[in-house]
Design an enzyme around this catalytic site. Structure first.
Site, mmCIF file in Angstrom:
data_model
loop_
_atom_site.group_PDB
_atom_site.id
_atom_site.type_symbol
_atom_site.label_atom_id
_atom_site.label_comp_id
_atom_site.label_asym_id
_atom_site.label_seq_id
_atom_site.Cartn_x
_atom_site.Cartn_y
_atom_site.Cartn_z
ATOM 1 N N LEU A 30 -1.054 6.426 -9.290
ATOM 2 C CA LEU A 30 -0.590 8.039 -8.235
ATOM 3 C C LEU A 30 0.741 7.171 -7.821
ATOM 4 C CD1 LEU A 30 -4.018 9.026 -6.318
ATOM 5 C CD2 LEU A 30 -2.567 10.176 -7.707
ATOM 6 N N GLY A 89 1.686 0.345 -4.252
ATOM 7 C CA GLY A 89 0.946 0.758 -2.766
ATOM 8 C C GLY A 89 1.339 -1.114 -2.914
ATOM 9 N N GLY A 90 0.962 -1.785 -1.295
ATOM 10 C CA GLY A 90 1.779 -3.016 -1.218
ATOM 11 C C GLY A 90 1.255 -3.945 -1.909
ATOM 12 N N PHE A 91 0.174 -3.787 -2.064
ATOM 13 C CA PHE A 91 -0.856 -5.376 -2.944
ATOM 14 C C PHE A 91 -1.298 -4.500 -4.441
ATOM 15 C CE2 PHE A 91 -0.981 -6.450 1.050
ATOM 16 C CZ PHE A 91 -0.033 -8.062 0.961
ATOM 17 N N GLY A 92 -0.483 -3.679 -5.083
ATOM 18 C CA GLY A 92 -1.370 -2.560 -6.702
ATOM 19 C C GLY A 92 -0.872 -1.715 -6.834
ATOM 20 N N PRO A 93 -1.062 -1.454 -7.919
ATOM 21 C CA PRO A 93 -0.785 0.088 -8.883
ATOM 22 C C PRO A 93 -1.983 0.781 -7.680
ATOM 23 C CG PRO A 93 -2.010 -0.821 -10.018
ATOM 24 C CD PRO A 93 -0.942 -2.031 -8.964
ATOM 25 N N VAL A 94 -1.971 2.362 -7.210
ATOM 26 C CA VAL A 94 -3.224 3.452 -7.047
ATOM 27 C C VAL A 94 -3.380 4.137 -7.766
ATOM 28 C CG1 VAL A 94 -3.552 4.450 -5.553
ATOM 29 C CG2 VAL A 94 -2.149 2.885 -4.686
ATOM 30 N N LYS A 103 -7.727 1.791 -5.011
ATOM 31 C CA LYS A 103 -6.265 0.385 -4.981
ATOM 32 C C LYS A 103 -6.252 -0.399 -6.387
ATOM 33 C CE LYS A 103 -3.927 -1.158 -1.442
ATOM 34 N NZ LYS A 103 -3.803 -1.660 -0.462
ATOM 35 N N ASP A 123 1.822 -1.872 9.545
ATOM 36 C CA ASP A 123 3.203 -1.523 8.642
ATOM 37 C C ASP A 123 2.984 0.098 8.713
ATOM 38 O OD1 ASP A 123 4.451 -1.755 6.067
ATOM 39 O OD2 ASP A 123 2.730 -1.721 4.494
#
Ligand SMILES: *[C@@H]1O[C@H](CO)[C@@H](O)[C@H](O)[C@H]1NC(C)=O
Ligand SMILES: *[C@@H]1O[C@H](CO)[C@@H](O)[C@H](O)[C@H]1NC(C)=O
Ligand SMILES: *[C@@H]1O[C@H](CO)[C@@H](O)[C@H](O)[C@H]1NC(C)=O
Ligand SMILES: *[C@@H]1O[C@H](CO)[C@@H](O)[C@H](O)[C@H]1NC(C)=O
Ligand SMILES: *[C@@H]1O[C@H](CO)[C@@H](O)[C@H](O)[C@H]1NC(C)=O
Ligand SMILES: *[C@@H]1O[C@H](CO)[C@@H](O)[C@H](O)[C@H]1NC(C)=O
Ligand SMILES: *[C@@H]1O[C@H](CO)[C@@H](O)[C@H](O)[C@H]1NC(C)=O
Ligand SMILES: *[C@@H]1O[C@H](CO)[C@@H](O)[C@H](O)[C@H]1NC(C)=O
Ligand SMILES: *[C@@H]1O[C@H](CO)[C@@H](O)[C@H](O)[C@H]1NC(C)=O
Ligand SMILES: *[C@@H]1O[C@H](CO)[C@@H](O)[C@H](O)[C@H]1NC(C)=O
Length: 784
Positions: free
Chosen positions: A472, A475-480, A494, A591
């Site tokens: 999708l 994100g800030g800390f990895g793929p979704v 996530k 955030d």
């Protein structure tokens, strides 16, 4: 022939009133109810006017081209005229300027003791707005309206004292906007060279020292104001006085309002910072009260709220006294120790209605604003009628907390046991599966408040082995990823990559947080999955992606009409309020941005991504961090520069979000004409010019509710004010958004922290750059 004469006659008759645009009356002239005096350059008009309820008539002066016909002077405001057959004239016998009806003097406007009967007198309206009675023989001024100011200070008009005659020049506020009778406040110039507002004779507010063309507690001559003033004062043997001149204004006027504030009619702003002075708040010019009621806490404030007190718990009393105005009612309520909970004035702004009851009586807000709004004493920690929410959520949160604790304990025990085992990878899955089973049994039908530990195998199947077409976004800390469970439920996963920087700490943080947070405007976490080093969070799937996906896309933004955007703004506000206040812990998101607001199938907003959220203890209000995380364009100045964050940092981000929602443009990549301001700066400039509506996204043209839009912009500007202390908290934001009649503060200068991003020379580059900047969360920044 007769016809021609008739035409000529009627022609000249028609033009009698127009031709009567004279500025002077002489002895023997009578100015009746319809014709007006107009000053030579037509700047001002003098004439009779009638109040909106058409009961009272007054003689007044106003700017000829002021659309609102605000009266800058009213003759003898405390003696209204009831008859319509009145005239203004110079009395040849007493040599006074009078209003009379059928030969009877109603009011002596000029007060000089009559000289000998004389016929060479004139009364003239000048382009300064001054109306003067003169003895033409010796050219002496016998009387002038500038010596008897009402509630407006015009350029050149004096405040102060004439030391020769002892005359004091003071402004007196009117009873309300419509009734010019004297109200409770006066404005005067003091010998120590300050302006002072008195309430019924008692010092109420002072301007502070005059310095460099401004006063300490007034915003004058801000570079952002369209019009500015040249202030001057005189201090000699003859007089001590203050006056101003407008350098570039069209219709300058300083108005003393019936609520004891000074209003700049030119810039449409309040000059003074205070809303009401209570006697304890001294920071903004308010004068310490001698009578601070012992029963009121030093943070209690009156707030205009729509809603009602618990039925049957209060008694409403009404004092029908037309000499009591808004501020008298407020003081009566304030001083009515312990029993007065709120008040309003009567229909025409006079008379006081008060609600009497025990201090503990609850007030329930009415977001629709159907009930009669009233000024209610609000203590900062009382919940403004939202207590019901806590009652609903508390058990739910408690259950989740308990469940989570059990799972945590179980998980902890299992991992410890498991560590002693050798077959690490395999058992991992089995362990999760076991947990899931146990949680299923433990759940025992408590649907909706559960958190599931998913097996890695289930997640791999759901996402088709994390295939690219299921991705999708990042994100800030990895793929979704998107996934579909075997029961057809759609989920979002996530995946926190090992290199992402979100370590176990952040993971636990988010898990703990999210597990405890339950609100319709927060994205719901369904569970988690741990596979060796890898951690995953499983969310409910949001089919409509995130707000930025729609808002900043020329074709998709059409789908977000104004009612939807308003709903989104309100939803985010509710979600944030819950995070800040009602979620048992104080959670600061840190955030908040358009890409972290997800939309469900009916475009309801849900706040997501709590990876950087911070939990505050209830008594903790502000913290510092060396590691500044957040997103460019949404970060409040104090956070970006010093690393200080509080709930007000989220409020700032929320203000930016409102502006983006209203305008359909990003804060960071914004330039208009050749100017290099960001969206905040642009909004501020438009607002200052009174053109805030221009901020509106053109695609909203058909669906827009103008007063809501303007209110949203006003609230947004309050949220992005430079100083965190000035920004409202979320509960205030919600009352402001939901309550059309609530009085809003005038925003101060916003933070222009990101003002120079798109400089002219790098506009093309800037555009490219900002597309990436605004999406990516800065996770590391050097703190100063
Ligand atoms: C106006 O002034 C005259 C004296 O100059 C006085 O006789 C008269 O009573 C006054 N009228 C009113 C209505 O005050
Ligand atoms: C009318 O106003 C004048 C000042 O312009 C004042 O001296 C006089 O007393 C007022 N008269 C009444 C009846 O209020
Ligand atoms: C006007 O001025 C003349 C000449 O100084 C004087 O005689 C007369 O009394 C004055 N009239 C009034 C009403 O003051
Ligand atoms: C009257 O109005 C004109 C045009 O608005 C302005 O230039 C002039 O300065 C005004 N005069 C005074 C005395 O305010
Ligand atoms: C009124 O005063 C003007 C100016 O001083 C003078 O020219 C005129 O003759 C006077 N009129 C009367 C009737 O006294
Ligand atoms: C009338 O009052 C004005 C001040 O408003 C003063 O300058 C003037 O001398 C007075 N005239 C008489 C005749 O009392
Ligand atoms: C006075 O204010 C102006 C801007 O309004 C500013 O540029 C100037 O530096 C100020 N001077 C002093 C002495 O504060
Ligand atoms: C302000 O007023 C003073 C005196 O009234 C004058 O000397 C000065 O030039 C004025 N300043 C401006 C900017 O007009
Ligand atoms: C203070 O309170 C007393 C009695 O409550 C009252 O008489 C007095 O007028 C008050 N003073 C002020 C300045 O409000
Ligand atoms: C306001 O209304 C009350 C009755 O509701 C009436 O007695 C009073 O005279 C009015 N006041 C004014 C100034 O119109």
């Amino acid at each position: 022939m007769i016809i021609i004469i008739f035409i000529v006659l009627s022609y000249s008759m028609l033009f009698v009133p127009a031709a009567s645009s004279v500025s002077t009356i002489k002895v023997g002239d009578q100015l009746n109810i319809t014709p007006k005096l107009v000053s030579p350059a037509t700047n001002f008009t003098l004439g009779f006017f009638t109040t909106p309820d058409s009961t009272h008539t007054y003689l007044g002066i106003w700017y000829t081209d002021d659309q609102q016909s605000r009266k800058v002077w009213v003759a003898n405001a405390s003696t209204p005229i009831m008859s319509t057959s009145t005239v203004l004239m110079i009395d040849p016998v007493t040599a006074k300027l009078i209003i009379s009806t059928q030969g009877t003097t109603l009011v002596n406007i000029s007060d000089n003791e009559s000289g000998p009967t004389h016929s060479n007198l004139t009364a003239t309206l000048y382009d300064t707005g001054d109306f003067q009675l003169k003895n033409e023989t010796d050219n002496k001024i016998l009387w002038r309206s500038f010596d008897y100011p009402t509630n407006v200070l015009l350029p050149g008009m004096k405040l102060g004292t004439d030391l020769r005659t002892g005359r004091k020049w003071t402004l007196t506020c009117s009873l309300n906007d419509e009734i010019p009778n004297s109200g409770a406040f006066t404005l005067s110039w003091e010998p120590n060279q300050r302006l002072m507002i008195r309430r019924r004779g008692q010092p109420y507010w002072t301007s502070g020292d005059l310095n460099n063309q401004t006063f300490k507690f007034m915003t004058l001559n801000s570079p952002f104001y369209k019009y500015s003033y040249n202030l001057s004062y005189t201090d000699n043997d003859e007089e001590t006085s203050f006056s101003y001149h407008s350098l570039n204004g069209v219709r300058p006027m300083w108005i003393l309002t019936e609520r004891g504030q000074i209003f700049d009619g030119e810039n449409s702003l309040y000059f003074s910072f205070h809303e009401f002075c209570y006697g304890y708040d001294l920071g903004n010019g308010c004068v310490a009260g001698t009578n601070l009621s012992a029963c009121r806490s030093a943070d209690d404030k009156f707030t205009l709220l729509s809603g009602d007190f618990a039925p049957g718990m209060t008694e409403r009393t009404y004092v029908d006294d037309s000499s009591l105005s808004f501020s008298d009612c407020m003081v009566r309520c304030w001083n009515d120790c312990g029993t007065c909970l709120g008040f309003t004035t009567g229909a025409n702004g006079t008379g006081c209605a008060s609600w009497i009851g025990a201090k503990s009586v609850k007030f329930s807000g009415d977001p629709q604003g159907n009930s009669f709004p009233k000024y209610v004493i609000v203590s900062p920690e009382s919940h403004k009628g939202n207590d019901a929410k806590i009652l609903i959520w508390a058990p739910v949160v408690a259950v989740i907390f308990l469940l989570f604790f059990c799972f945590g304990l179980l998980w902890y025990c299992k991992t410890r046991k498991f560590k002693r085992e050798e077959k690490r990878q395999k058992d991992d899955d089995r362990h999760m599966l076991e947990l899931m089973d146990s949680s299923d049994t433990e759940r025992g039908g408590r649907k909706g408040s559960d958190m599931v530990v998913f097996s890695f195998a289930a997640i791999v199947t759901a996402t088709n082995d994390f295939s690219d077409e299921n991705k999708l976004g990042q994100g800030g800390f990895g793929p979704v990823y998107k996934g579909k469970l075997c029961d057809e439920r759609e989920i979002a996963i996530k995946r926190l990559s090992r290199t992402s920087g979100q370590g176990l700490v952040e993971f636990k943080n988010e898990l703990v947080l999210i597990a405890k947070l339950q609100h319709t405007n927060l994205v719901r976490v369904l569970g988690c999955c741990i596979h060796g080093e890898e951690m995953m969070l499983i969310y409910e799937y949001m089919p409509n992606k995130s707000l930025d996906f729609f808002l900043f896309d020329e074709t998709r933004k059409v789908l977000l009409d104004w009612p939807k955007r308003w709903n989104i703004i309100e939803g985010i506000a509710q979600g944030l309020l819950y995070l800040h206040k009602y979620s048992r812990m104080r959670v600061i998101h840190r955030d908040l941005k358009a890409s972290n607001v997800l939309l469900d199938e009916s475009m309801n907003p849900k706040i997501s991504d709590f990876g950087m959220a911070r939990i505050f203890k209830q008594d903790e209000t502000e913290a510092m961090t060396k590691r500044v995380v957040g997103t460019y364009g949404y970060m409040s100045p104090e956070y970006a520069m010093d690393g200080t964050f509080s709930v007000k940092s989220d409020v700032f981000s929320f203000g930016v979000l409102i502006l983006e929602s209203v305008s359909g443009r990003r804060n960071t990549c914004f330039s208009f004409h050749d100017k290099t301001v960001n969206l905040i700066g642009y909004a501020w400039e438009l607002w200052q010019e009174g053109n805030a509506l221009q901020l509106q996204d053109p695609t909203l043209a058909d669906s827009c509710v103008v007063h809501q839009l303007l209110r949203a912009i006003h609230v947004a500007l309050l949220c992005v004010q430079e100083n965190a202390m000035d920004r409202p908290v979320m509960s205030e934001v919600i009352s402001m958004l939901s309550n059309d009649t609530m009085l809003l503060h005038v925003p101060k200068r916003p933070a222009f922290f990101f003002g120079t991003i798109a400089s002219k020379s790098t506009l093309v580059e800037g555009k490219l750059e900002c597309a990436s900047i605004s999406n990516i969360t800065i996770t590391q920044m050097e703190a100063r």
